[in-house]
Write an enzyme that holds these catalytic residues in place. Structure first.
Site, PDB file in Angstrom:
ATOM      1  N   GLY A  53      21.359  10.519 -64.254  1.00  0.00           N
ATOM      2  CA  GLY A  53      22.679  10.643 -63.652  1.00  0.00           C
ATOM      3  C   GLY A  53      23.756  10.518 -64.703  1.00  0.00           C
ATOM      4  CB  CYS A  80      17.862   9.672 -68.114  1.00  0.00           C
ATOM      5  SG  CYS A  80      19.277   9.880 -69.221  1.00  0.00           S
ATOM      6  CE1 TYR A  81      23.634   4.762 -64.161  1.00  0.00           C
ATOM      7  CE2 TYR A  81      22.289   5.186 -62.207  1.00  0.00           C
ATOM      8  CZ  TYR A  81      23.365   4.537 -62.825  1.00  0.00           C
ATOM      9  OH  TYR A  81      24.137   3.661 -62.107  1.00  0.00           O
ATOM     10  CG  HIS A 168      16.249  14.336 -68.782  1.00  0.00           C
ATOM     11  ND1 HIS A 168      16.531  14.017 -67.474  1.00  0.00           N
ATOM     12  CD2 HIS A 168      17.302  13.884 -69.511  1.00  0.00           C
ATOM     13  CE1 HIS A 168      17.707  13.422 -67.406  1.00  0.00           C
ATOM     14  NE2 HIS A 168      18.200  13.320 -68.632  1.00  0.00           N
ATOM     15  CD  GLU A 170      13.905  15.666 -65.633  1.00  0.00           C
ATOM     16  OE1 GLU A 170      15.085  15.342 -65.440  1.00  0.00           O
ATOM     17  OE2 GLU A 170      13.070  14.909 -66.173  1.00  0.00           O
ATOM     18  CG  ASP A 226      14.033  32.678 -47.227  1.00  0.00           C
ATOM     19  OD1 ASP A 226      13.041  32.687 -47.977  1.00  0.00           O
ATOM     20  OD2 ASP A 226      15.191  32.555 -47.645  1.00  0.00           O
ATOM     21  CE  LYS A 366      13.272  33.798 -51.501  1.00  0.00           C
ATOM     22  NZ  LYS A 366      14.188  34.001 -50.372  1.00  0.00           N
TER      23      LYS A 366
END
Length: 510
Positions: A53, A80-81, A168, A170, A226, A366
């Site tokens: 964050g 991180c945060y 990070h 990710e 969708d 998706k």
């Protein structure tokens, strides 16, 4: 039930990425605001992740961590945060940095053998994006890895099942980020890779049968991915109690209405097609403003759909193809965006028609929707088709919409899409289409001068449409498409290629 990881969102731009990376390893993840109510312990909840964050733990209004999240009896990973917050909350010290560290860093593993770093080399590159850093660990924590500038890049309290990273994992820039996340999921949390398309279909069909019973559900089909997967899933659960309505607004791609209906009939959907192309085009006559176009198309759609619903008698539910990114956009700690996108043409319908919503895909990204669609037997051509705007070609015609201009654009667009398929480039682009510009240009065809329309080709690559880069299509391919459009579509004498990325441009022109 699938195993689950909850991600507490503290406002990181990467929060959605964390959720995606976990899903990619076939584990269900749920992103919630940091101040969401703490749930009761449940067998399927296997771990908690605290996202990064932009705040400092020393800021007056910094987001806080409810201590009860740490008392659920499951492992916790701070990123991180999230690391700084854990250290601050548990009695360590976090210092403000003079300069923010942003970019690659060399991670060096220490002698501590930790499950979070299992299988990692002694040195690797990681991606940093932080201001503050920890300079004193809480009691019970030990360092696992450092960098040239950070003493505590990875820390752990194995007895309490708490692990934390200053970088990070990710993002793609972290070399072994996928492995680190996998270690947390499987080595530490003991998750099973049971979040699959087949498992999703089985559990949701069972739940939909229980939820809907013998009640009637109406679904607006657009021909897009969708709404098609939504209908196929509901059809498997409730059969003929699902009533699908396909409204042909005359603004679809060339021959698309007939092709879509052919696909739907193969699925034995209970569907009705309404050809309202003349009505839509009549109401759009002379309208150039894109927002007015959208509103006219939306109102006309609602009017026709409501009229059709009344003919069906008592309807209790409206099926809608809401996806997980739509929900994330509205629940994120960063707050809802200025305008939350309503799904296709059905925005406003539940309120107007006093219907309850059923949104069977609201937990999916998706790519997961496409996997489910293929498992349900939908044609690959339908499932893998590029996103198409609800207002259709109306917002790809810059300026006034007429039948002639719509047909002109549809022909050019068909050539572009057909060539992408033929060249094996269609699946390598996220979205590709033609835009008819409100200008004419001078040209020479044979011995005659022409003064005709200009078409812009647009093709982008992306993962989720939040950002997009213009596609580097081969020169010879672009030359072939341009040549075909100019030769085969009477009324177009110039083709240009859009090389804008998002941001600052958007994918669609209007």
């Amino acid at each position: 039930m699938a195993d689950k990881i909850i991600i507490l969102d503290f406002g990181s731009q990467y929060s959605q990425l964390i959720a995606r990376r976990i899903r990619e390893q076939k584990v269900f993840s749920e992103l919630v605001r940091f101040d969401s109510p703490v749930p009761r312990p449940e067998p399927q909840l296997k771990g908690i992740i605290l996202s990064g964050g932009p705040s400092s733990v020393h800021d007056k209004n910094a987001p806080k961590l409810d201590r009860r999240w740490l008392d659920l009896g499951v492992p916790v990973l701070g990123i991180c945060y999230g690391l700084q917050l854990l250290a601050h909350k548990l009695g360590g010290q976090v210092s403000r940095a003079k300069n923010r560290e942003y970019g690659p860093a060399n991670l060096k593993l220490l002698k501590t053998k930790s499950p979070i770093t299992k299988g990692l080399p002694s040195k690797s590159l990681v991606w940093m994006s932080h201001g503050d850093s920890v300079n004193k660990l809480p009691t019970g924590f030990v360092p696992v890895a450092s960098t040239d500038t950070l003493k505590y890049a990875i820390i752990e309290n194995r007895a309490r099942g708490i692990y934390a990273l200053q970088f990070h994992p990710e993002v793609a820039h972290t070399q072994f980020g996928e492995k680190i996340i996998g270690n947390f999921l499987f080595e530490i949390c003991g998750c099973k890779a049971n979040w699959t398309a087949s498992a999703f279909i089985e559990s949701h069909v069972r739940n939909l049968k229980k939820q809907l019973g013998g009640k009637k559900v109406i679904c607006a089909l657009s021909g897009g991915v969708d709404s098609s997967v939504t209908a196929a899933l509901l059809n498997k659960a409730i059969g003929k109690n699902l009533h699908c309505v396909f409204i042909d607004n005359g603004l679809l791609r060339q021959n698309e209405a007939a092709e879509v209906m052919k696909s739907y009939r193969k699925l034995n959907l209970n569907i009705k097609r309404i050809d309202a192309s003349d009505l839509f085009l009549r109401r759009l006559k002379g309208v150039a403003d894109p927002e007015r176009k959208r509103k006219i198309i939306g109102r006309t759609f609602i009017e026709l759909f409501s009229r059709e619903a009344k003919k069906l008698g008592k309807i209790e539910y409206l099926a809608q193809g809401t996806l997980y990114p739509d929900l994330i956009e509205s629940i994120s700690f960063k707050g809802p965006s200025a305008t939350i996108k309503s799904h296709h043409n059905v925005g406003g319908l539940p309120k107007r028609m006093h219907l309850k919503l059923v949104e069977p895909l609201k937990e999916l990204f998706k790519d997961e929707v496409r996997e489910v669609g293929l498992k349900l037997g939908l044609p690959r051509g339908l499932i893998m088709r590029h996103p198409f705007p609800g207002p259709g070609l109306a917002v790809r015609i810059i300026g006034a919409v007429t039948k002639e201009r719509t047909q002109l654009l549809a022909k050019a667009d068909r050539i572009f899409i057909d060539e992408l398929h033929e060249s094996g480039l269609y699946d390598k682009t996220w979205q590709a289409f033609c835009v008819l510009l409100p200008v004419k240009s001078v040209g020479v065809m044979g011995d005659e001068r022409t003064y005709e329309n200009v078409v812009a080709l647009r093709a982008v690559t992306s993962q989720d449409a939040m950002t997009a880069d213009w596609a580097r299509l081969p020169d010879d391919f672009l030359a072939r498409v341009s040549n075909r459009i100019i030769n085969e579509v009477r009324g177009i004498n110039r083709v240009v290629y859009d090389i804008s990325s998002k941001p600052p441009a958007t994918i669609e022109w209007e």
